[in-house]
Design an enzyme around this catalytic site. Structure first.
Site, PDB file in Angstrom:
ATOM      1  N   THR A 182       0.664  -0.784  -0.168  1.00 52.65           N
ATOM      2  CA  THR A 182       0.270   0.560  -0.193  1.00 52.65           C
ATOM      3  C   THR A 182       1.013   1.367  -0.034  1.00 52.65           C
ATOM      4  O   THR A 182       1.622   1.191   0.296  1.00 52.65           O
ATOM      5  CB  THR A 182      -0.748  -0.309   1.550  1.00 52.65           C
ATOM      6  OG1 THR A 182      -1.673   1.173   1.103  1.00 52.65           O
ATOM      7  CG2 THR A 182      -0.301  -0.137   2.790  1.00 52.65           C
ATOM      8  N   TYR A 242      -2.416  -0.385  10.472  1.00 54.40           N
ATOM      9  CA  TYR A 242      -1.859  -1.026   8.969  1.00 54.40           C
ATOM     10  C   TYR A 242      -0.713  -0.364   8.453  1.00 54.40           C
ATOM     11  O   TYR A 242      -0.327  -1.303   7.731  1.00 54.40           O
ATOM     12  CB  TYR A 242      -3.061  -0.303   8.672  1.00 54.40           C
ATOM     13  CG  TYR A 242      -3.165  -1.270   7.089  1.00 54.40           C
ATOM     14  CD1 TYR A 242      -4.330  -2.085   7.084  1.00 54.40           C
ATOM     15  CD2 TYR A 242      -3.587   0.361   6.668  1.00 54.40           C
ATOM     16  CE1 TYR A 242      -3.784  -2.337   5.428  1.00 54.40           C
ATOM     17  CE2 TYR A 242      -3.861  -0.842   4.627  1.00 54.40           C
ATOM     18  CZ  TYR A 242      -3.543  -1.578   4.279  1.00 54.40           C
ATOM     19  OH  TYR A 242      -3.764  -1.746   3.035  1.00 54.40           O
TER      20      TYR A 242
HETATM   21  N1  LIG Z   1      -8.407  -1.856  -2.972  1.00 51.57           N
HETATM   22  C1  LIG Z   1      -7.643  -0.875  -2.174  1.00 51.57           C
HETATM   23  O1  LIG Z   1      -7.925   0.365  -2.843  1.00 51.57           O
HETATM   24  C2  LIG Z   1      -6.512  -1.603  -1.987  1.00 51.57           C
HETATM   25  C3  LIG Z   1      -4.924  -0.030  -1.472  1.00 51.57           C
HETATM   26  C4  LIG Z   1      -3.420  -0.829  -1.818  1.00 51.57           C
HETATM   27  C5  LIG Z   1      -3.850  -2.254  -0.441  1.00 51.57           C
HETATM   28  N2  LIG Z   1      -4.473  -2.804  -0.807  1.00 51.57           N
HETATM   29  C6  LIG Z   1      -4.324  -4.718  -0.805  1.00 51.57           C
HETATM   30  O2  LIG Z   1      -5.148  -4.770  -1.503  1.00 51.57           O
HETATM   31  C7  LIG Z   1      -4.940  -6.199  -1.090  1.00 51.57           C
HETATM   32  C8  LIG Z   1      -7.029  -6.760  -1.497  1.00 51.57           C
HETATM   33  O3  LIG Z   1      -7.367  -5.609  -1.363  1.00 51.57           O
HETATM   34  P1  LIG Z   1      -9.117  -5.755  -1.657  1.00 51.57           P
HETATM   35  O4  LIG Z   1      -9.668  -4.192  -1.393  1.00 51.57           O
HETATM   36  O5  LIG Z   1      -9.704  -6.586  -2.501  1.00 51.57           O
HETATM   37  O6  LIG Z   1      -9.376  -5.944  -0.169  1.00 51.57           O
HETATM   38  P2  LIG Z   1     -11.388  -7.091   0.350  1.00 51.57           P
HETATM   39  O7  LIG Z   1     -11.191  -6.792   1.542  1.00 51.57           O
HETATM   40  O8  LIG Z   1     -11.908  -6.813  -0.305  1.00 51.57           O
HETATM   41  O9  LIG Z   1     -10.542  -8.657   0.473  1.00 51.57           O
HETATM   42  C9  LIG Z   1      -9.818  -9.316   1.660  1.00 51.57           C
HETATM   43  C10 LIG Z   1      -9.797 -10.338   1.383  1.00 51.57           C
HETATM   44  O10 LIG Z   1      -8.533 -11.669   1.810  1.00 51.57           O
HETATM   45  C11 LIG Z   1      -9.581 -12.446   3.131  1.00 51.57           C
HETATM   46  N3  LIG Z   1      -9.165 -12.479   4.210  1.00 51.57           N
HETATM   47  C12 LIG Z   1      -9.421 -11.521   5.468  1.00 51.57           C
HETATM   48  N4  LIG Z   1      -8.382 -11.732   6.447  1.00 51.57           N
HETATM   49  C13 LIG Z   1      -8.220 -13.323   6.124  1.00 51.57           C
HETATM   50  C14 LIG Z   1      -7.085 -14.189   6.683  1.00 51.57           C
HETATM   51  N5  LIG Z   1      -6.413 -13.985   7.806  1.00 51.57           N
HETATM   52  N6  LIG Z   1      -6.585 -15.353   5.934  1.00 51.57           N
HETATM   53  C15 LIG Z   1      -7.536 -15.667   4.851  1.00 51.57           C
HETATM   54  N7  LIG Z   1      -8.511 -15.019   4.049  1.00 51.57           N
HETATM   55  C16 LIG Z   1      -8.827 -13.224   4.976  1.00 51.57           C
HETATM   56  C17 LIG Z   1     -10.839 -11.221   2.984  1.00 51.57           C
HETATM   57  O11 LIG Z   1     -12.151 -12.046   3.277  1.00 51.57           O
HETATM   58  C18 LIG Z   1     -10.950 -10.358   1.798  1.00 51.57           C
HETATM   59  O12 LIG Z   1     -12.166 -11.767   0.884  1.00 51.57           O
HETATM   60  C19 LIG Z   1      -5.394  -6.060   0.347  1.00 51.57           C
HETATM   61  O13 LIG Z   1      -3.904  -7.118   0.900  1.00 51.57           O
HETATM   62  C20 LIG Z   1      -4.699  -4.699   0.794  1.00 51.57           C
HETATM   63  O14 LIG Z   1      -4.706  -4.286   1.643  1.00 51.57           O
HETATM   64  C21 LIG Z   1      -5.665  -2.719  -1.346  1.00 51.57           C
END
Ligand SMILES: NC(=O)c1ccc[n+]([C@@H]2O[C@H](COP(=O)([O-])OP(=O)(O)OC[C@H]3O[C@@H](n4cnc5c(N)ncnc54)[C@H](O)[C@@H]3O)[C@@H](O)[C@H]2O)c1
Length: 375
Positions: free
Chosen positions: A150, A193
């Site tokens: 991130t 985070y």
């Molecule tokens: N969406 C954004 O804008 C953004 C920006 C920067 C970084 N990220 C990173 O990208 C990744 C995906 O983000 P996203 O928006 O798809 O989030 P999301 O919450 O939609 O997806 C994360 C998934 O991980 C699963 N999860 C959570 N804890 C878990 C665990 N302990 N074991 C197994 N599964 C688990 C959740 O059920 C969910 O399906 C994340 O790592 C997030 O930190 C996202």
């Protein structure tokens, strides 16, 4: 310390593997967090091009089981699911065994939740990532590993005093930042985070350096698009649109002039697919991934666009800044472009219209109980 965004100068000195790579022919792409917003979009694209995909997800995020059901319906032969937690190292190793690539997305995703429970945040994001790396080292050491980091690893960056107001948005007073922030921006973890993802980010780079893993990092700005169940804690573009569509009150934290670059999910998916295919050029390095200077928005501008697209405006109130909130963050994605040929293709207007259409359809199809929850 200057951050080069790279795993280190001399490349892997000595490959230390826990066990020989399994003889079994690598068969699937493993996506941790594969039921989530980004994960389900990547899984869909991989399955569509003929890859078998294992979705490893605890379904911790509300409503992501709908994404999983959608994936299974679209690709019954290609998608396998494992409901499990990345803190469970044994299950993880089982899923990694035989993987031809690993996309590690599972995470505790919200700054707010990390402040409420920093220990759980650390266990999932930092320890969970170490579990992924150890599993790869043990049973799939040749597999490309891509990690979703991130922009929060760069901290708060510029204080409000370094900003100038231009209409409905902030801009940095120093024009040197006009092209966005690149990977040499100093690391400065902020919020639990930011710390847990930053630790994970550094481990992923270090496992390339020390253990020779073919691992790379995407430091992502804000993504948006279909299959995003946005809340005020994470997924703010979808959250704003949902509020506009349903008339649900919206709180803006800070003054609303803060700026982000936003990236439509299809463009993020193409970066991950390129990452798998071109890992030899990317291993050991971190790449900023976002919409870049051409795709920036302030919260106030987003509010206006939501109104333009949906014809509706939610009731809006303001509250204080949240920990680590950046007044301005825009990615410079030149490194990724030069290394892979990747480009952000979808404009903000197109992307928002597509997300709005998806949300409208999803809302119309949702059972009454879900509609009540959504509104
Ligand atoms: N969406 C954004 O804008 C953004 C920006 C920067 C970084 N990220 C990173 O990208 C990744 C995906 O983000 P996203 O928006 O798809 O989030 P999301 O919450 O939609 O997806 C994360 C998934 O991980 C699963 N999860 C959570 N804890 C878990 C665990 N302990 N074991 C197994 N599964 C688990 C959740 O059920 C969910 O399906 C994340 O790592 C997030 O930190 C996202």
């Amino acid at each position: 310390m200057k951050n080069t965004g790279q795993g280190g100068g001399a490349g892997p000195q000595k490959i230390v593997r826990l066990a020989p790579t399994q003889n079994r022919c690598p068969s699937h792409v493993l996506i941790t967090g594969g039921a989530g917003f980004l994960g389900s979009n990547i899984a869909d694209a991989l399955a569509a091009r003929g890859d078998d995909v294992v979705v490893f997800d605890s379904l911790a995020r509300p409503r992501v089981e709908e994404n999983l059901a959608w994936l299974r319906e679209r690709h019954p032969q290609r998608i396998k699911a494992m409901r499990a937690d990345i803190r469970d190292a044994a299950r993880l190793r089982e899923a990694v065994r035989g993987a031809k690539a690993v996309v590690h997305l599972a995470a505790q995703v919200a700054v707010t939740t990390s402040v409420a429970d920093p220990v759980e945040d650390f266990e999932v994001n930092a320890r969970g990532t170490l579990n992924v790396l150890e599993a790869v080292r043990a049973v799939a050491a040749d597999a490309p590993v891509l990690f979703a980091s991130t922009n929060k690893v760069y901290g708060k960056l510029m204080p409000l005093e370094a900003m100038v107001r231009q209409g409905e948005r902030y801009a940095p007073g120093d024009p040197a930042f006009a092209g966005g922030l690149d990977e040499t921006t100093p690391l400065s973890f902020y919020s639990p985070y930011g710390c847990s993802k930053g630790v994970a980010d550094q481990y992923v780079l270090d496992y390339a350096r020390v253990f020779g893993l073919r691992s790379a990092v995407f430091r992502m700005s804000c993504l948006y698009g279909p299959r995003q169940f946005g809340t005020e804690d994470q997924g703010w573009v979808a959250h704003f649109l949902i509020s506009a569509l349903t008339g649900r009150p919206l709180t803006i934290y800070g003054d609303g002039y803060q700026v982000r670059d936003v990236l439509y999910v299809d463009d993020a998916v193409s970066a991950y697919l390129l990452g798998i295919d071109k890992i030899d050029r990317m291993a050991g390095r971190a790449f900023n991934l976002g919409g870049g200077p051409k795709n920036t928005l302030s919260l106030r501008e987003l509010l206006r666009l939501c109104e333009e697209i949906t014809g509706k405006k939610p009731p809006v109130s303001f509250d204080g800044w949240r920990p680590g909130d950046q007044p301005w963050y825009v990615s410079n994605t030149r490194a990724l472009e030069d290394t892979t040929g990747w480009r952000a293709e979808v404009s903000i207007h197109d992307g928002l219209r597509r997300l709005s259409a998806w949300l409208t359809a999803a809302f119309a199809a949702a059972p009454a109980r879900q509609k009540r929850e959504l509104a």
